[in-house]
Scaffold this motif. Structure first.
Motif, PDB file in Angstrom:
ATOM      1  N   ASP A  44      55.772  48.681  29.733  1.00 16.37           N
ATOM      2  CA  ASP A  44      55.315  49.429  30.444  1.00 16.37           C
ATOM      3  C   ASP A  44      53.987  48.493  30.533  1.00 16.37           C
ATOM      4  OD1 ASP A  44      54.716  51.160  32.346  1.00 16.37           O
ATOM      5  OD2 ASP A  44      53.737  52.408  31.048  1.00 16.37           O
ATOM      6  N   LYS A  45      53.465  47.724  29.653  1.00 18.82           N
ATOM      7  CA  LYS A  45      52.246  47.371  29.313  1.00 18.82           C
ATOM      8  C   LYS A  45      52.535  45.704  30.027  1.00 18.82           C
ATOM      9  CE  LYS A  45      50.240  50.230  26.980  1.00 18.82           C
ATOM     10  NZ  LYS A  45      49.111  51.120  28.188  1.00 18.82           N
ATOM     11  N   GLU A  46      53.986  44.907  30.061  1.00 18.47           N
ATOM     12  CA  GLU A  46      53.824  44.074  30.446  1.00 18.47           C
ATOM     13  C   GLU A  46      54.105  43.742  32.231  1.00 18.47           C
ATOM     14  OE1 GLU A  46      57.505  42.914  28.679  1.00 18.47           O
ATOM     15  OE2 GLU A  46      56.058  41.706  26.767  1.00 18.47           O
ATOM     16  N   SER A  47      55.005  45.217  32.707  1.00 20.26           N
ATOM     17  CA  SER A  47      54.582  45.250  33.631  1.00 20.26           C
ATOM     18  C   SER A  47      53.274  45.123  34.685  1.00 20.26           C
ATOM     19  CB  SER A  47      56.031  46.869  34.242  1.00 20.26           C
ATOM     20  OG  SER A  47      55.814  47.272  35.681  1.00 20.26           O
ATOM     21  N   GLN A  48      52.384  46.832  33.613  1.00 18.66           N
ATOM     22  CA  GLN A  48      51.530  46.167  34.695  1.00 18.66           C
ATOM     23  C   GLN A  48      50.470  45.259  34.025  1.00 18.66           C
ATOM     24  OE1 GLN A  48      49.274  49.552  31.777  1.00 18.66           O
ATOM     25  NE2 GLN A  48      50.627  51.099  32.607  1.00 18.66           N
ATOM     26  N   VAL A  49      50.540  44.673  33.545  1.00 16.45           N
ATOM     27  CA  VAL A  49      49.871  43.651  32.869  1.00 16.45           C
ATOM     28  C   VAL A  49      50.282  42.301  34.458  1.00 16.45           C
ATOM     29  CG1 VAL A  49      49.543  41.041  32.445  1.00 16.45           C
ATOM     30  CG2 VAL A  49      49.568  42.894  30.717  1.00 16.45           C
ATOM     31  N   SER A  50      51.674  42.238  34.756  1.00 13.21           N
ATOM     32  CA  SER A  50      52.561  41.296  36.110  1.00 13.21           C
ATOM     33  C   SER A  50      51.747  42.258  37.311  1.00 13.21           C
ATOM     34  CB  SER A  50      53.878  41.605  36.038  1.00 13.21           C
ATOM     35  OG  SER A  50      53.971  40.835  36.572  1.00 13.21           O
ATOM     36  N   THR A  51      51.928  43.418  37.275  1.00 12.54           N
ATOM     37  CA  THR A  51      51.513  44.066  38.695  1.00 12.54           C
ATOM     38  C   THR A  51      49.602  43.462  38.958  1.00 12.54           C
ATOM     39  OG1 THR A  51      53.270  45.037  38.533  1.00 12.54           O
ATOM     40  CG2 THR A  51      51.502  46.250  39.604  1.00 12.54           C
ATOM     41  N   ALA A  52      48.822  43.641  37.533  1.00 12.07           N
ATOM     42  CA  ALA A  52      47.668  43.188  38.076  1.00 12.07           C
ATOM     43  C   ALA A  52      47.347  41.817  38.010  1.00 12.07           C
ATOM     44  CB  ALA A  52      46.834  43.575  36.401  1.00 12.07           C
ATOM     45  N   GLU A  53      48.701  41.199  37.816  1.00 10.92           N
ATOM     46  CA  GLU A  53      48.187  39.064  37.770  1.00 10.92           C
ATOM     47  C   GLU A  53      48.614  38.749  39.651  1.00 10.92           C
ATOM     48  OE1 GLU A  53      50.868  37.757  35.137  1.00 10.92           O
ATOM     49  OE2 GLU A  53      49.621  37.391  33.830  1.00 10.92           O
ATOM     50  N   GLY A  54      49.231  39.726  39.423  1.00  2.64           N
ATOM     51  CA  GLY A  54      49.578  39.786  41.071  1.00  2.64           C
ATOM     52  C   GLY A  54      48.374  40.264  42.325  1.00  2.64           C
ATOM     53  N   THR A  55      48.361  41.383  41.774  1.00  2.00           N
ATOM     54  CA  THR A  55      46.973  41.926  42.604  1.00  2.00           C
ATOM     55  C   THR A  55      45.680  41.009  42.320  1.00  2.00           C
ATOM     56  OG1 THR A  55      47.707  44.176  42.204  1.00  2.00           O
ATOM     57  CG2 THR A  55      45.510  44.022  42.798  1.00  2.00           C
ATOM     58  N   ALA A  56      45.323  40.083  41.052  1.00  2.00           N
ATOM     59  CA  ALA A  56      44.785  39.421  40.890  1.00  2.00           C
ATOM     60  C   ALA A  56      44.891  38.007  41.992  1.00  2.00           C
ATOM     61  CB  ALA A  56      44.278  38.906  39.272  1.00  2.00           C
ATOM     62  N   GLN A  57      46.006  37.391  42.349  1.00  2.00           N
ATOM     63  CA  GLN A  57      46.273  36.258  42.831  1.00  2.00           C
ATOM     64  C   GLN A  57      45.872  36.863  44.183  1.00  2.00           C
ATOM     65  OE1 GLN A  57      47.158  33.474  41.681  1.00  2.00           O
ATOM     66  NE2 GLN A  57      46.585  33.120  44.194  1.00  2.00           N
ATOM     67  N   GLN A  58      47.188  38.059  44.771  1.00  2.00           N
ATOM     68  CA  GLN A  58      46.477  38.656  46.324  1.00  2.00           C
ATOM     69  C   GLN A  58      44.723  38.353  46.096  1.00  2.00           C
ATOM     70  OE1 GLN A  58      48.602  42.471  46.592  1.00  2.00           O
ATOM     71  NE2 GLN A  58      50.220  41.181  46.623  1.00  2.00           N
ATOM     72  N   LEU A  59      43.899  39.138  45.193  1.00  2.00           N
ATOM     73  CA  LEU A  59      42.388  39.108  45.558  1.00  2.00           C
ATOM     74  C   LEU A  59      41.470  37.247  45.861  1.00  2.00           C
ATOM     75  CD1 LEU A  59      41.913  41.917  43.206  1.00  2.00           C
ATOM     76  CD2 LEU A  59      41.280  42.122  45.987  1.00  2.00           C
ATOM     77  N   HIS A  60      42.121  36.443  44.883  1.00  2.00           N
ATOM     78  CA  HIS A  60      42.031  35.460  44.526  1.00  2.00           C
ATOM     79  C   HIS A  60      42.528  34.419  45.991  1.00  2.00           C
ATOM     80  CE1 HIS A  60      40.859  31.671  43.647  1.00  2.00           C
ATOM     81  NE2 HIS A  60      42.174  31.147  44.126  1.00  2.00           N
ATOM     82  N   THR A  61      43.278  34.783  46.640  1.00  2.00           N
ATOM     83  CA  THR A  61      43.919  33.960  48.203  1.00  2.00           C
ATOM     84  C   THR A  61      43.256  35.639  48.838  1.00  2.00           C
ATOM     85  OG1 THR A  61      46.087  34.306  47.428  1.00  2.00           O
ATOM     86  CG2 THR A  61      45.837  34.447  49.270  1.00  2.00           C
ATOM     87  N   GLN A  62      42.760  36.309  49.159  1.00  2.00           N
ATOM     88  CA  GLN A  62      41.794  37.285  50.144  1.00  2.00           C
ATOM     89  C   GLN A  62      40.689  36.998  49.964  1.00  2.00           C
ATOM     90  OE1 GLN A  62      41.999  41.246  49.074  1.00  2.00           O
ATOM     91  NE2 GLN A  62      44.205  41.728  50.193  1.00  2.00           N
ATOM     92  N   LEU A  63      39.998  36.133  48.899  1.00  2.00           N
ATOM     93  CA  LEU A  63      38.424  35.778  48.945  1.00  2.00           C
ATOM     94  C   LEU A  63      38.568  34.235  49.000  1.00  2.00           C
ATOM     95  CD1 LEU A  63      35.238  35.304  47.988  1.00  2.00           C
ATOM     96  CD2 LEU A  63      36.483  34.794  44.989  1.00  2.00           C
ATOM     97  N   LEU A  64      39.380  33.855  49.232  1.00  2.00           N
ATOM     98  CA  LEU A  64      39.807  32.127  49.442  1.00  2.00           C
ATOM     99  C   LEU A  64      39.615  32.751  51.110  1.00  2.00           C
ATOM    100  CD1 LEU A  64      41.701  30.147  47.171  1.00  2.00           C
ATOM    101  CD2 LEU A  64      39.591  29.756  47.368  1.00  2.00           C
ATOM    102  N   GLN A  65      40.426  33.218  52.097  1.00  2.00           N
ATOM    103  CA  GLN A  65      40.010  33.337  53.355  1.00  2.00           C
ATOM    104  C   GLN A  65      38.847  33.780  53.578  1.00  2.00           C
ATOM    105  OE1 GLN A  65      43.436  32.319  55.439  1.00  2.00           O
ATOM    106  NE2 GLN A  65      41.730  33.126  56.714  1.00  2.00           N
ATOM    107  N   VAL A  66      38.638  34.923  53.057  1.00  2.00           N
ATOM    108  CA  VAL A  66      36.692  35.259  53.248  1.00  2.00           C
ATOM    109  C   VAL A  66      35.954  33.798  53.471  1.00  2.00           C
ATOM    110  CG1 VAL A  66      35.411  36.496  52.468  1.00  2.00           C
ATOM    111  CG2 VAL A  66      37.302  38.127  52.924  1.00  2.00           C
TER     112      VAL A  66
END
Length: 133
Positions: free
Chosen positions: A35-57
């Motif tokens: 469960d923790k690995e899944s949460q970390v994976s989700t958090a990493e995915g969210t962080a990557q999306q946020l980073h992509t959005q930041l670059l777009q902004v």
């Protein structure tokens, strides 16, 4: 010996119960870890999306900054054009006033010419009368 075998069987039973309990705890820990690995994976995915959005902004911000500068320059150009147009309008208004004055003078001159024509006609008539006498 029977008592010793009984004791050993009790100890074996207790050990098996402890192992089963430990197996349950290990299974629970493995489930928690997954469960923790899944949460970390989700958090990493969210962080990557946020980073992509930041670059777009940042890209959008740079584009908007460029457009803002272009708009400011265009406004300056329009201001210069407006000043020139206002100056041309003032000059045109002065020229219109001058034309109006010239038209008034022309009307006065035409009236004076008409008056002189009348006087000349009168003088010609007077001269013709005198010659006929």
């Amino acid at each position: 010996e029977t008592a010793t075998v009984g004791n050993l069987q009790d100890e074996l039973s207790d050990a098996r119960a402890a192992v089963a309990e430990m197996d349950g705890q290990v299974s629970q820990l493995q489930a928690n870890l997954a469960d923790k690995e899944s949460q970390v994976s989700t958090a990493e995915g969210t962080a990557q999306q946020l980073h992509t959005q930041l670059l777009q902004v940042r890209t959008d911000s740079a584009t908007l900054q460029t457009q803002l500068e272009e708009s400011r320059n265009h406004c300056k150009e329009l201001g210069v054009m407006l000043s020139k147009t206002q100056t041309e309008l003032k000059n045109l208004q002065l020229e219109t006033a001058t034309v109006g004055n010239l038209q008034d003078e022309l009307s006065d001159a035409r009236a004076a010419v008409a008056e002189m024509d009348g006087q000349v006609s009168q003088l010609q008539a007077n001269l013709a009368d005198k010659e006929s006498q």
